[in-house]
Motif scaffolding. Structure first.
Motif, PDB file in Angstrom:
ATOM      1  N   ASN A   1       1.508   3.839  -3.243  1.00 31.97           N
ATOM      2  CA  ASN A   1       1.149   5.245  -3.144  1.00 31.97           C
ATOM      3  C   ASN A   1       2.338   6.156  -3.426  1.00 31.97           C
ATOM      4  O   ASN A   1       2.173   7.238  -3.986  1.00 31.97           O
ATOM      5  CB  ASN A   1       0.532   5.536  -1.773  1.00 31.97           C
ATOM      6  CG  ASN A   1      -0.955   5.238  -1.732  1.00 31.97           C
ATOM      7  OD1 ASN A   1      -1.778   6.106  -2.006  1.00 31.97           O
ATOM      8  ND2 ASN A   1      -1.302   3.997  -1.428  1.00 31.97           N
TER       9      ASN A   1
ATOM     10  N   TYR B   1       0.833  -1.211   0.000  1.00 33.74           N
ATOM     11  CA  TYR B   1       0.000   0.000   0.000  1.00 33.74           C
ATOM     12  C   TYR B   1       0.865   1.256   0.000  1.00 33.74           C
ATOM     13  O   TYR B   1       0.665   2.179  -0.803  1.00 33.74           O
ATOM     14  CB  TYR B   1      -0.908  -0.056   1.217  1.00 33.74           C
ATOM     15  CG  TYR B   1      -1.737   1.165   1.504  1.00 33.74           C
ATOM     16  CD1 TYR B   1      -2.765   1.565   0.657  1.00 33.74           C
ATOM     17  CD2 TYR B   1      -1.536   1.904   2.675  1.00 33.74           C
ATOM     18  CE1 TYR B   1      -3.555   2.669   0.943  1.00 33.74           C
ATOM     19  CE2 TYR B   1      -2.315   3.001   2.972  1.00 33.74           C
ATOM     20  CZ  TYR B   1      -3.324   3.382   2.110  1.00 33.74           C
ATOM     21  OH  TYR B   1      -4.107   4.478   2.402  1.00 33.74           O
TER      22      TYR B   1
ATOM     23  N   THR C   1      -5.048   4.066  -3.795  1.00 36.87           N
ATOM     24  CA  THR C   1      -4.013   5.116  -3.868  1.00 36.87           C
ATOM     25  C   THR C   1      -4.505   6.386  -3.182  1.00 36.87           C
ATOM     26  O   THR C   1      -4.254   7.498  -3.638  1.00 36.87           O
ATOM     27  CB  THR C   1      -3.622   5.388  -5.329  1.00 36.87           C
ATOM     28  OG1 THR C   1      -4.804   5.690  -6.093  1.00 36.87           O
ATOM     29  CG2 THR C   1      -2.919   4.189  -5.950  1.00 36.87           C
TER      30      THR C   1
ATOM     31  N   VAL D   1      -1.935   9.354  -1.677  1.00 32.93           N
ATOM     32  CA  VAL D   1      -1.046  10.127  -2.557  1.00 32.93           C
ATOM     33  C   VAL D   1      -0.892  11.570  -2.094  1.00 32.93           C
ATOM     34  O   VAL D   1       0.240  12.086  -1.946  1.00 32.93           O
ATOM     35  CB  VAL D   1      -1.554  10.064  -4.010  1.00 32.93           C
ATOM     36  CG1 VAL D   1      -0.914  11.165  -4.863  1.00 32.93           C
ATOM     37  CG2 VAL D   1      -1.268   8.690  -4.605  1.00 32.93           C
TER      38      VAL D   1
END
Length: 393
Positions: free
Chosen positions: A290, A286, A383, A386
């Motif tokens: 990102n 994860y 995502t 971000v």
């Protein structure tokens, strides 16, 4: 110095591969327990062989919610049926079933459970890795991405009855040439697929080649016919658990990054999300995904380590492989990322919503590079971090 031109290979196996059958049964048991009790503990290993399914491991669940033996058997058989095994040597309905699950060790529970001022500890020591790269839309290594998708397409064609001559067991292998660090073409392709008895091998080869050509980008198919291998042994009629015994946790490279990233060694399937082998590996993916999605690197590897019974990770490591962009660096990310997501076992589970029955679907065609589901499945593929990462730098 990072090499810019090379060839690299990854493999995948289908949902009907014996080890993947075992993985999916183990995760069906995890889902069954979590559907009854979100804080259930499960460590379920499965062995499958000729008309036999055997479960072993440790579980803990609220007494009034614990699934019965009949319910566990029903979940296992339903998984085999969904995969499509109705063969003489392995049949969802007629295979012998044994269950040797028992209660979780009190000593493990003591280290893992919250109590008083003690936070929930890691279920075991270990190292976990996550990886992302910009080779594909899903930010996965291209060799594995295409290996998975060839087999997924063959499975879809089998399930839809468009290709009834295909049977569940299959393997793929994709070798790609890279130039200036980018994948540009396939140099070797391999698919071995179980098939109906007596089916013409020439027709099978042509059919599988057509699937390969549909999956790979235009112009990537090898021009040399000798670079494409379809059932190179000649026949593949006996397969699945009847052809080779399957065990949970034997396809950890297929499950992750196809060899493009280090692996901590721990398998995922059959484990509830208190086991950091699973949940922390999801957290690493994860975070790495990102970072790449934020445009801060073309490649990112993250490692976390834990000690059994200890909540906080022992170490946190970032490697951008010399591809950092827009001012990003390893040391900045090592400082920032742990502030955006608490990396204790409980913090990971809470952030990613992992105490749900979402795991059987992850046990074939890779745990990573998948599309997040509305019910929380593949939440580690989001995502949504971000902007926070960019602001933290």
């Amino acid at each position: 110095m990072v090499r810019s031109s090379y060839v690299f290979t990854s493999e995948s196996v289908s949902e009907g591969h014996p080890d993947k059958v075992a993985d999916q049964i183990s995760d069906a048991v995890v889902d069954l327990f979590l559907s009854r009790d979100p804080v259930a503990r499960v460590a379920c290993e499965t062995m499958v062989t000729t008309n036999r399914i055997v479960l072993a491991g440790e579980v803990r669940c609220r007494d009034d919610k614990t699934p019965t033996l009949d319910e566990i058997e029903k979940a296992a058989r339903a998984t085999v049926k969904r995969i499509g095994y109705e063969q003489h040597g392995f049949h969802w309905q007629y295979a012998n079933f044994e269950c040797h699950l028992h209660g979780q060790s009190e000593h493990i529970a003591m280290g893992v459970d919250e109590s008083g001022n003690k936070d929930e500890g890691a279920g075991d020591q270990g190292i976990m890795f996550g990886y992302a790269c910009d080779e594909t839309p899903d930010l996965m290594p291209a060799t594995l991405y295409y290996s998975h998708r060839i087999l997924q397409r063959l499975a879809d064609l089998r399930h839809s009855n468009e290709a009834p001559f295909l049977e569940p067991d299959a393997k793929s292998q994709v070798t790609l040439a890279f130039e200036n660090g980018r994948p540009v073409r396939a140099t070797k392709l391999v698919v071995s697929t179980q098939h109906a008895k007596g089916f013409d091998q020439g027709k099978l080869r042509d059919y599988v080649k057509g699937v390969m050509a549909d999956i790979l980008p235009q112009g990537w198919m090898p021009g040399d016919e000798d670079a494409i291998y379809v059932n190179p042994t000649g026949l593949f009629e006996i397969g699945g658990p009847d052809g080779d015994a399957g065990l949970t946790g034997r396809k950890i490279i297929v499950d992750t990054y196809g060899g493009a990233s280090p692996h901590g060694g721990g398998a995922f399937s059959g484990k509830d999300p208190t086991k950091v082998d699973r949940s922390a590996a999801y957290a690493c993916r994860y975070l790495a995904k990102n970072v790449v999605a934020a445009g801060l690197a073309r490649r990112c590897t993250i490692q976390i380590s834990y000690a059994i019974g200890v909540a906080e990770p022992l170490s946190f490591y970032v490697d951008l492989h010399g591809t950092g962009l827009n001012g990003a660096s390893e040391d900045k990310l090592e400082a920032a990322l742990p502030t955006l997501m608490r990396l204790t076992p409980k913090g990971i589970r809470t952030h990613l919503g992992l105490n749900k029955p979402i795991y059987e679907r992850s046990a074939a065609y890779g745990h990573f590079g998948r599309t997040p589901d509305a019910d929380g499945g593949f939440s580690w593929e989001q995502t949504n971090l971000v902007d926070a990462i960019k602001q933290s730098l």
